[in-house]
Enzyme design. Structure first.
Site, PDB file in Angstrom:
ATOM      1  N   GLY A   8      45.496  76.243  23.483  1.00  0.00           N
ATOM      2  CA  GLY A   8      46.199  77.478  23.156  1.00  0.00           C
ATOM      3  C   GLY A   8      46.091  77.755  21.674  1.00  0.00           C
ATOM      4  N   SER A   9      47.027  78.507  21.157  1.00  0.00           N
ATOM      5  CA  SER A   9      46.927  78.915  19.755  1.00  0.00           C
ATOM      6  C   SER A   9      47.281  77.761  18.813  1.00  0.00           C
ATOM      7  CB  SER A   9      47.864  80.090  19.504  1.00  0.00           C
ATOM      8  OG  SER A   9      49.199  79.666  19.698  1.00  0.00           O
ATOM      9  N   THR A  10      46.813  77.886  17.595  1.00  0.00           N
ATOM     10  CA  THR A  10      47.085  76.860  16.580  1.00  0.00           C
ATOM     11  C   THR A  10      48.578  76.758  16.312  1.00  0.00           C
ATOM     12  OG1 THR A  10      44.894  77.067  15.620  1.00  0.00           O
ATOM     13  CG2 THR A  10      46.639  76.295  14.148  1.00  0.00           C
ATOM     14  N   THR A  61      51.127  77.316  18.352  1.00  0.00           N
ATOM     15  CA  THR A  61      51.789  76.563  19.423  1.00  0.00           C
ATOM     16  C   THR A  61      51.355  75.101  19.392  1.00  0.00           C
ATOM     17  OG1 THR A  61      51.710  78.579  20.756  1.00  0.00           O
ATOM     18  CG2 THR A  61      52.317  76.576  21.887  1.00  0.00           C
ATOM     19  N   GLY A  62      50.101  74.856  19.065  1.00  0.00           N
ATOM     20  CA  GLY A  62      49.610  73.476  18.987  1.00  0.00           C
ATOM     21  C   GLY A  62      50.429  72.653  17.998  1.00  0.00           C
ATOM     22  N   GLU A 113      43.412  71.739  21.707  1.00  0.00           N
ATOM     23  CA  GLU A 113      42.242  72.632  21.664  1.00  0.00           C
ATOM     24  C   GLU A 113      42.786  73.992  21.254  1.00  0.00           C
ATOM     25  OE1 GLU A 113      39.214  71.623  22.233  1.00  0.00           O
ATOM     26  OE2 GLU A 113      39.727  69.624  22.946  1.00  0.00           O
ATOM     27  N   CYS A 144      38.113  81.538  22.646  1.00  0.00           N
ATOM     28  CA  CYS A 144      38.413  80.704  21.477  1.00  0.00           C
ATOM     29  C   CYS A 144      37.176  80.586  20.589  1.00  0.00           C
ATOM     30  CB  CYS A 144      38.871  79.335  21.921  1.00  0.00           C
ATOM     31  SG  CYS A 144      37.753  78.561  23.090  1.00  0.00           S
TER      32      CYS A 144
END
Ligand code: NAD
Length: 496
Positions: free
Chosen positions: A242-244, A246-247, A265, A300
Site C-alpha cells: 500500500g502507500s508509504t 500507511t506502511g 511494498e 505502484c
C-alpha cells in the site's frame, strides 16, 4: 456495447458475498456492521460488505493460530500441500470469467485486462509457489568434524496480509502464494475499495482442500481491521502492500505490539529515462505510454516521470500524444476498452488536485487534465501529459496514482541519474540506450528495486519485486519472498 451486452448482463447478475471469511465459512461482522461496495463504473451498489472490527480480526487470528498450532496445514507432506495449491490455481482458472468480472467491478479496470492479465497471473503465481514447495532445500553448515549443523526454513506462523485495491487479485496472490507454500496460516485484509475478489478466492481455496482456518479474509477499513492486524499480539508477521504513509503506520504498530516481522511494498515515482541514443523511439513511446496509462496509471511501478534527452523530447511527445488517443477512457465492460475507471470519487479528486497543482506550479498541460464520461456515474480520467516539468514540482515528487505523466528534459546522463534518484521513492526505473555500457552504468547508479533496460514493466513471477528507500522493504515474488514468511532454524547436533 450497450448496457444489455453479455458482460453487463453477467455483471449485474453476480451476487458476490461481502461477508468475512473465517474458519472456512462466510459470516457477518460480529457487530453486524456493513458498508456498501460501490461500482467505480457507475456508482451502483455491488454488495454489502462486512465492516470487520478488532473483535472480528481477533477471531480470525485465533482461528489461524489454532490451525497453525495444530499443524493442520504445515503438518501435511509437502507433496500434499503442493497438490492442494495446484488445485487452487486450477479452480481460479476455471472461474476465470467470474473472477475477471469481480476484478473489473471491484476497481474499474478493463475486462479485457482482467481476463488477459490479472486472473491468469493470479493462478500462475499460486501454481508457481505450489511447485516450489518440494524444491526448496535446507543447508548443512561446514562446522567441522564431531558435529552436524542443519539450517532449515520453518513457517513463521500466522501472517497478516494487508493489500491495496489497484490489482486486488494479483497483489493478494503475491502474498497468498508464498505464505501458504511456506506452511503458514493467513489472515488477509483486502482494501475496503475492492474486497470482493479476495473473498471469492478464500472460498475457492477451501474447495481446493486448504483446511479451514488456514486462509481467512477480514474485509473492512484500514484504521480498524488493518490496524488490528498490525497490532495483534498473535500475528507473527505482517505483509503489507500500500502507500508509504500507511506502511510507516504498520511498522510503528508492529513495533508497539509484539515486534512482528514486517514486509512493506509501498509507493513509487519511477523514472523512465530516454537517453539521446535511444535505440527505437517508437518502441520507447509505446512502452512509456503503457507505463503510465496501463491500469489507469494506478500502478505502484508506473513510469510517472519521463526523463527525456532534450534532442528527442519533441519527437517523443508527438508520438505520446498520438498513443494517448488509444487510451481514451471507455466502458470497462467493453472488451475493446484499454483505459477504465478510477477506483472511486476520492481517487478522482486526488488526481484532479495534482493536475491543479501542476498547472499552478507552471507545468505545461499537453493533453487530458479533465474528468470525462461524468454522465456514466463512474470516475473516468483521460491520459494527461505535463511538459516542462521541473524535478522539484509536486507532480514530479509525489505519487499521483492516475494517468498523469510528468515529462522532464535533461542534457547529460549524470543529470538524468541525479533527477531519477531525487525522490523519496525507489521502486522501479528504466533506461533506454543502445550503448550497453551506458545502459549498464545507469542501471547500477539507479536506486530502484527493478531497473528495466530498453523496456518497461517486463514481468515474471521468477524475479523479485520491491523497493529501495521509502518504496519499502523485503521482496514479493520469486523464491526471495520466502524470506518474509519463514524463520531460519539452526539445529546443532553434537556427534557423541
Ligand atoms: P493504502 O495505504 O491506503 O491502503 C492499503 C491497505 O492498507 C488497504 O487495505 C487499507 O485498508 C489498509 N490500511 C489503511 N490504513 C491502515 C492502517 N492504519 N493500518 C493498517 N492497514 C491500513 O494504499 P492504497 O490506496 O490501497 O493503494 C495504493 C498504494 O499502494 C500506492 O501507494 C501504491 O504505490 C502502493 N502499491 C505498492 C505496490 C508494491 O508492490 N510496491 C503494489 C501495489 C500498490
Amino acid at each position: 456495447m450497450t448496457e444489455s451486452s453479455p458482460w453487463h448482463d453477467r455483471a449485474w447478475a453476480l451476487r458476490p458475498s461481502g461477508e468475512a471469511f473465517i474458519a472456512g465459512d462466510f459470516r457477518p461482522a460480529l457487530s453486524g456492521q456493513t458498508f456498501d461496495k460501490l461500482s467505480p463504473l457507475d456508482g451502483r451498489a455491488l454488495a454489502q460488505v462486512a465492516s470487520c472490527q478488532a473483535e472480528d480480526v481477533e477471531l480470525a487470528v485465533n482461528e489461524a493460530r489454532a490451525a497453525f498450532d495444530q499443524a493442520r496445514w504445515s503438518g501435511l507432506r509437502p507433496v500434499q500441500r503442493k497438490r492442494i495449491l495446484k488445485k487452487f490455481a486450477d479452480l481460479i482458472l476455471r472461474h476465470k470469467e467470474e473472477l475477471a468480472l469481480l476484478e473489473t467491478l471491484d476497481m474499474g479496470k478493463p475486462i479485457s485486462e482482467s481476463l488477459r492479465a490479472d486472473v491468469p497471473g493470479t493462478a500462475r503465481c499460486i501454481e508457481w509457489y505450489a511447485e516450489a514447495i518440494d524444491k526448496v532445500y535446507g543447508e548443512v553448515a561446514p562446522t567441522g568434524p564431531g558435529s552436524l549443523a542443519t539450517i532449515t526454513r520453518e513457517p513463521v506462523g500466522v501472517v497478516g496480509a494487508i493489500v491495496p485495491w489497484n490489482f486486488p487479485l494479483l497483489m493478494a496472490a503475491w502474498k497468498i502464494g508464498p505464505i501458504l507454500a511456506a506452511g503458514n496460516s493467513l489472515v488477509l485484509k483486502p482494501s475496503e475499495k475492492s474486497p470482493l475478489g479476495a473473498l471469492r478466492l478464500a472460498q475457492l481455496a477451501i474447495e481446493a482442500g486448504i483446511p479451514a482456518g488456514v486462509f481467512n479474509v477480514v474485509p473492512g477499513f484500514g484504521p480498524t481491521a488493518g490496524r488490528a492486524l498490525a497490532l495483534s499480539m498473535q500475528v507473527d508477521a505482517v505483509a503489507f502492500t500500500g502507500s508509504t504513509l500507511t506502511g510507516k503506520s504498520v511498522m510503528r504498530d508492529a513495533a508497539d505490539s509484539n515486534m512482528k516481522r514486517v514486509g512493506l511494498e509501498c509507493g513509487g515515482k519511477s523514472a523512465n529515462i530516454i537517453m539521446a541514443d535511444c535505440p527505437d523511439l517508437d518502441a520507447a513511446a509505446t512502452a512509456s505510454a503503457g507505463a503510465i496509462f496501463y491500469n489507469q496509471g494506478e500502478m505502484c511501478s508506473a513510469g510517472s516521470r519521463l526523463l527525456v534527452h532534450r534532442s528527442l523530447k519533441g519527437a517523443l511527445l508527438e508520438r505520446l500524444q498520438v498513443l494517448s488517443r488509444q487510451y481514451q477512457p471507455a466502458d470497462p465492460l467493453d472488451p475493446a476498452t484499454r483505459l477504465g475507471a478510477l477506483v472511486d470519487a476520492a481517487q478522482l479528486a486526488r488526481v484532479e488536485q495534482y493536475v491543479a497543482s501542476g498547472l499552478e506550479q507552471g507545468a505545461m498541460l499537453r493533453c487530458g487534465g479533465e474528468r470525462v464520461r461524468e454522465e456514466s456515474g463512474g470516475y473516468f480520467f483521460p491520459p494527461t501529459i505535463f511538459d516542462d516539468v521541473q524535478p522539484g514540482m509536486r507532480i514530479a515528487q509525489e505519487e499521483i496514482f492516475g494517468p498523469v505523466l510528468s515529462v522532464i528534459e535533461f542534457e547529460t546522463a549524470e543529470e538524468a541519474i541525479q533527477i531519477a534518484n531525487g525522490t523519496d521513492y525507489g521502486l522501479a526505473a528504466a533506461v533506454w540506450s543502445r550503448d550497453i555500457s551506458l545502459a549498464h552504468r545507469t542501471a547500477k547508479a539507479l536506486r530502484a528495486g527493478t531497473v528495466y533496460v530498453n523496456c518497461y514493466d517486463a514481468d515474471d513471477i521468477t524475479v523479485p519485486f520491491g523497493g529501495f528507500k521509502q518504496s519499502g522493504m523485503g521482496r514479493d515474488k520469486s523464491l526471495h519472498a520466502f524470506d518474509k514468511y519463514t524463520e531460519l532454524k539452526t539445529t546443532w547436533l553434537e556427534l557423541l
